[in-house]
Design a protein around this motif. Structure first.
Motif, PDB file in Angstrom:
ATOM      1  N   ALA A 164       0.828  -1.203   0.000  1.00 15.62           N
ATOM      2  CA  ALA A 164       0.000   0.000   0.000  1.00 15.62           C
ATOM      3  C   ALA A 164       0.864   1.256   0.000  1.00 15.62           C
ATOM      4  O   ALA A 164       0.637   2.187  -0.781  1.00 15.62           O
ATOM      5  CB  ALA A 164      -0.927  -0.008   1.211  1.00 15.62           C
ATOM      6  N   ASP A 165       1.870   1.273   0.877  1.00 15.52           N
ATOM      7  CA  ASP A 165       2.752   2.439   0.966  1.00 15.52           C
ATOM      8  C   ASP A 165       3.519   2.666  -0.334  1.00 15.52           C
ATOM      9  O   ASP A 165       3.739   3.794  -0.753  1.00 15.52           O
ATOM     10  CB  ASP A 165       3.731   2.285   2.131  1.00 15.52           C
ATOM     11  CG  ASP A 165       3.057   2.428   3.487  1.00 15.52           C
ATOM     12  OD1 ASP A 165       1.910   2.931   3.542  1.00 15.52           O
ATOM     13  OD2 ASP A 165       3.673   2.033   4.489  1.00 15.52           O
ATOM     14  N   GLU A 166       3.944   1.565  -0.958  1.00 14.63           N
ATOM     15  CA  GLU A 166       4.677   1.682  -2.221  1.00 14.63           C
ATOM     16  C   GLU A 166       3.775   2.258  -3.317  1.00 14.63           C
ATOM     17  O   GLU A 166       4.175   3.142  -4.068  1.00 14.63           O
ATOM     18  CB  GLU A 166       5.220   0.322  -2.651  1.00 14.63           C
ATOM     19  CG  GLU A 166       6.079   0.387  -3.892  1.00 14.63           C
ATOM     20  CD  GLU A 166       6.683  -0.958  -4.267  1.00 14.63           C
ATOM     21  OE1 GLU A 166       6.938  -1.143  -5.469  1.00 14.63           O
ATOM     22  OE2 GLU A 166       6.881  -1.807  -3.385  1.00 14.63           O
ATOM     23  N   ALA A 167       2.546   1.762  -3.409  1.00 15.56           N
ATOM     24  CA  ALA A 167       1.616   2.218  -4.448  1.00 15.56           C
ATOM     25  C   ALA A 167       1.264   3.695  -4.285  1.00 15.56           C
ATOM     26  O   ALA A 167       1.308   4.459  -5.253  1.00 15.56           O
ATOM     27  CB  ALA A 167       0.355   1.362  -4.452  1.00 15.56           C
ATOM     28  N   THR A 168       0.907   4.104  -3.071  1.00 15.54           N
ATOM     29  CA  THR A 168       0.574   5.523  -2.874  1.00 15.54           C
ATOM     30  C   THR A 168       1.830   6.391  -2.875  1.00 15.54           C
ATOM     31  O   THR A 168       1.779   7.557  -3.255  1.00 15.54           O
ATOM     32  CB  THR A 168      -0.219   5.753  -1.574  1.00 15.54           C
ATOM     33  OG1 THR A 168       0.568   5.359  -0.450  1.00 15.54           O
ATOM     34  CG2 THR A 168      -1.541   5.006  -1.596  1.00 15.54           C
ATOM     35  N   GLY A 169       2.952   5.809  -2.479  1.00 13.34           N
ATOM     36  CA  GLY A 169       4.216   6.546  -2.482  1.00 13.34           C
ATOM     37  C   GLY A 169       4.652   6.953  -3.876  1.00 13.34           C
ATOM     38  O   GLY A 169       5.221   8.036  -4.072  1.00 13.34           O
ATOM     39  N   VAL A 170       4.391   6.098  -4.868  1.00 15.79           N
ATOM     40  CA  VAL A 170       4.700   6.445  -6.257  1.00 15.79           C
ATOM     41  C   VAL A 170       3.927   7.693  -6.661  1.00 15.79           C
ATOM     42  O   VAL A 170       4.470   8.598  -7.302  1.00 15.79           O
ATOM     43  CB  VAL A 170       4.373   5.258  -7.200  1.00 15.79           C
ATOM     44  CG1 VAL A 170       4.358   5.681  -8.659  1.00 15.79           C
ATOM     45  CG2 VAL A 170       5.358   4.124  -6.987  1.00 15.79           C
TER      46      VAL A 170
END
Length: 153
Positions: free
Chosen positions: A71-77
């Protein structure tokens, strides 16, 4: 015209194509982009225990290890790309039925436009649209821009 744009993301190529469209529109209209990652409770129900599913339903993602990282990776992008372009980004992670969470989030945050991919990571691609996209189109009154991704390879 647009002040708040929602882009649901699962980190897939097609979701990232939608992110590009959302950021282009945000730049043009000086809008804020909301990056939303939804943990599909129905999908993870079978692989997780009852206690973990209850945590997800309560929004307690910090204790979820790999799911939290995804989740953090997806929104972080979205946040990184937005920062590069000077676009304000709000990141949010939630659990539930994706189309319902997307619709509720749009309603509760005065979203003017939802920009989403035609299909995501899960399942086999449908002939026209992924099930989450199709259900979102049918369950919200907020305009939805559906973005497809063509693999250049």
């Amino acid at each position: 015209m647009y002040e708040h744009i929602l882009v649901p993301t699962d980190g897939s190529d097609v979701a990232e194509a939608a992110v590009d469209h959302a950021l282009d529109l945000a730049e043009k209209y000086d809008a804020e982009v909301h990056a939303l990652y939804v943990v599909d409770i129905d999908s993870v129900n079978y692989s997780l225990g009852t206690e973990q599913v209850d945590r997800l339903k309560q929004g307690r993602f910090d204790e979820m290890g790999e799911l939290k990282e995804q989740a953090d990776e997806a929104t972080g992008v979205v946040a990184e790309r937005g920062a590069e372009r000077g676009v304000a980004i709000v990141e949010h992670v939630s659990g539930g039925r994706p189309h319902k969470v997307i619709g509720d989030y749009a309603e509760n945050h005065d979203i003017d436009l939802i920009v989403m991919g035609s299909h995501g990571r899960a399942g086999v691609r449908r002939a026209l649209l992924g099930s989450v996209t199709e259900r979102t189109l049918r369950s919200t009154h907020v305009p939805v821009l559906v973005v497809d991704y063509l693999d250049e390879d």
